[in-house]
Design an enzyme around this catalytic site. Structure first.
Site, PDB file in Angstrom:
ATOM      1  CG  ASP A   1      -6.478  -5.600  -1.245  1.00  0.00           C
ATOM      2  OD1 ASP A   1      -7.020  -4.821  -2.053  1.00  0.00           O
ATOM      3  OD2 ASP A   1      -5.515  -5.274  -0.526  1.00  0.00           O
TER       4      ASP A   1
ATOM      5  CD  GLN B   1      -3.077  -0.850   0.238  1.00  0.00           C
ATOM      6  OE1 GLN B   1      -3.174   0.201  -0.380  1.00  0.00           O
ATOM      7  NE2 GLN B   1      -3.936  -1.854   0.069  1.00  0.00           N
TER       8      GLN B   1
ATOM      9  CD  GLU C   1       0.679 -11.571  -4.486  1.00  0.00           C
ATOM     10  OE1 GLU C   1       1.150 -11.117  -5.554  1.00  0.00           O
ATOM     11  OE2 GLU C   1      -0.393 -11.153  -3.989  1.00  0.00           O
TER      12      GLU C   1
ATOM     13  CB  CYS D   1      -7.957   0.392  -5.219  1.00  0.00           C
ATOM     14  SG  CYS D   1      -7.472  -0.726  -6.541  1.00  0.00           S
TER      15      CYS D   1
ATOM     16  CE1 TYR E   1      -6.869 -11.486  -7.531  1.00  0.00           C
ATOM     17  CE2 TYR E   1      -8.610 -11.541  -5.871  1.00  0.00           C
ATOM     18  CZ  TYR E   1      -8.180 -11.759  -7.171  1.00  0.00           C
ATOM     19  OH  TYR E   1      -9.082 -12.235  -8.102  1.00  0.00           O
TER      20      TYR E   1
END
Length: 453
Positions: free
Chosen positions: A383, A289, A337, A411, A316
């Site tokens: 995410d 982030q 991931e 996002c 994710y």
């Protein structure tokens, strides 16, 4: 009223879109006006015309918004990085609230969703811990900076006000040294030239910077020496802030930054960020982030929503930032991931923090859920990138494991609305949405959404 290219008209701005463009309507026909704020009256020239909309450029402000401010960045109007520096911060937060409400209620059709006010950022300038600097040979000149809005034309950049000041310090020294050298910059049209990008990452808590040179091929001996000399000189000039320098070779013609080969020039190849008693290591290419203080808030929100769960599937996962918080509340976490360097950081972070209830899996989420994930999960945490979740991931969540709760960290309000509609078809209802401003001076907004059956 038909509008032609070059026409000059007066418009009243009614709203803004997700790109922070003002929206006006002329006889029902939509006109987008970059740089215009709600309530403004502007004289514009039509610069683009489509069947259902036009795009116009401001010629003059006839009535300015009380929320209009002077942008801090000297290249703001040309640069493609920020799009809301011309608005006061309180107005930016208000606009983001309307954008997330529009996506959830109008696009997602969640008429009764409980949407909390946007949580403002601790820092509104100097918050960003990552910079990708483009090095290009264009129109007979070497350029260092960001891409102009909507193009690959590079806007020369000396400093960026939303970057961590330490990144600006290192970049200023790097820029001077590189431009004084005769190292070649990448020419996209010809596919020639050595330097493609510089990537700078910072640790907010440890006050350290990593630098990566992204180059298009193996350097010859002279080029390698110049890169080494510049990097070592940089280390002396900005010590102790520069933690390490790497070279990444990316010969591809595409837009993806990273190639498959990376070598360390000197120093560390990872940064460490601290969240209370958790230390997280991440590499220069890993997802992390960009607004660390605000990310800490987000992790706490997600962990609080998941705290009564025993078995958690996280997709994710990145380097394990949120994973570490989830693991402290739950019996066990399966974390997935795709990017191998980030996966390796994830594994390392769990080990180094003494977290032993996490199973990490490397692979694309849409592939892993078909072959490597089974069993019962109380909750799934996703995410995804701005493109949202793959349809196979949503199908797996809704039809195969069918957990009671899903936490969706987004996002991009548009893909959040799209994916939540699909989850609704599988029986999930949106209980609440908590937007956070992770990206001040831009129209982007992060959201944590809880869906339940």
């Amino acid at each position: 009223m038909k509008q032609n290219l070059g026409d000059e008209i007066i418009l009243n701005i009614e709203s803004v879109d997700s790109k922070a463009r003002g929206i006006a309507r002329v006889d029902g026909y939509v006109v987008f006006v970059p740089g215009a704020l709600i309530g403004e009256t502007v004289t514009v020239n039509i610069v683009e015309r489509k069947k259902h909309y036009s795009v116009a450029k401001i010629k003059s402000l006839l009535k300015a918004s009380p929320y209009r401010v002077q942008p801090r960045c000297e290249v703001y109007e040309a640069c493609g990085g920020c799009n809301m520096q011309h608005a006061s911060y309180d107005h930016q937060v208000k606009v983001k609230s309307s954008l997330i409400e529009d996506a959830i209620i109008r696009i997602g059709k969640w008429k009764e969703a409980d949407i909390a006010p946007v949580i403002p950022s601790f820092l509104v300038w100097g918050y960003r811990n990552k910079a990708i600097i483009q090095a290009r040979y264009q129109k007979g000149k070497r350029k260092l900076g960001y891409f102009a809005r909507g193009t690959h034309d590079v806007v020369n950049l000396k400093a960026c006000p939303i970057l961590d000041p330490l990144i600006n310090l290192v970049y200023a020294n790097l820029r001077n040294a590189v431009l004084q050298s005769d190292l070649s910059f990448y020419d996209e049209e010809r596919g020639e030239g050595l330097i493609r990008n510089f990537v700078l990452r910072s640790s907010f808590s440890m006050k350290k910077i990593l630098l990566a040179w992204i180059i298009s091929r193996e350097p010859d001996d002279r080029e390698y020496k110049m890169i080494s000399d510049i990097s070592n000189g940089l280390y002396k000039d900005v010590s102790p802030f520069l933690g390490g320098v790497q070279i990444n070779i990316n010969p591809s013609k595409g837009n993806f930054i990273w190639g498959s080969k990376t070598q360390s020039l000197f120093g560390e190849d990872v940064l460490v960020e601290r969240f209370e008693n958790i230390k997280l290591r991440f590499g220069v290419s890993d997802f992390f982030q960009v607004n660390v203080l605000q990310a800490f808030r987000m992790f706490e929100i997600v962990a609080e929503l998941a705290k009564d769960s025993k078995h958690v599937l996280e997709l994710y996962s990145g380097v394990g930032s949120m994973t570490a918080f989830l693991a402290s509340f739950c019996n066990d976490v399966v974390a997935v991931e795709e990017w191998r360097p980030a996966y390796e950081s994830l594994v390392s972070n769990m080990t180094n923090n003494g977290i032993n209830n996490v199973t990490a899996i490397c692979g694309k989420a849409e592939d892993v859920v078909k072959t490597k994930v089974s069993g019962h999960f109380d909750i799934v945490v996703v995410d995804p990138p701005r493109t949202g979740c793959h349809k196979d991931v949503l199908n797996f969540i809704g039809r195969v494991i069918s957990p009671k709760r899903v936490i969706y960290v987004s996002c991009n309000p548009a893909t959040l609305a799209r994916d939540s509609k699909i989850l609704n078809e599988y029986g999930y209802n949106m209980e609440n949405a908590m937007p956070l401003d992770m990206f001040p001076q831009t129209s982007h907004v992060e959201s944590v959404v809880l869906l339940e059956k």
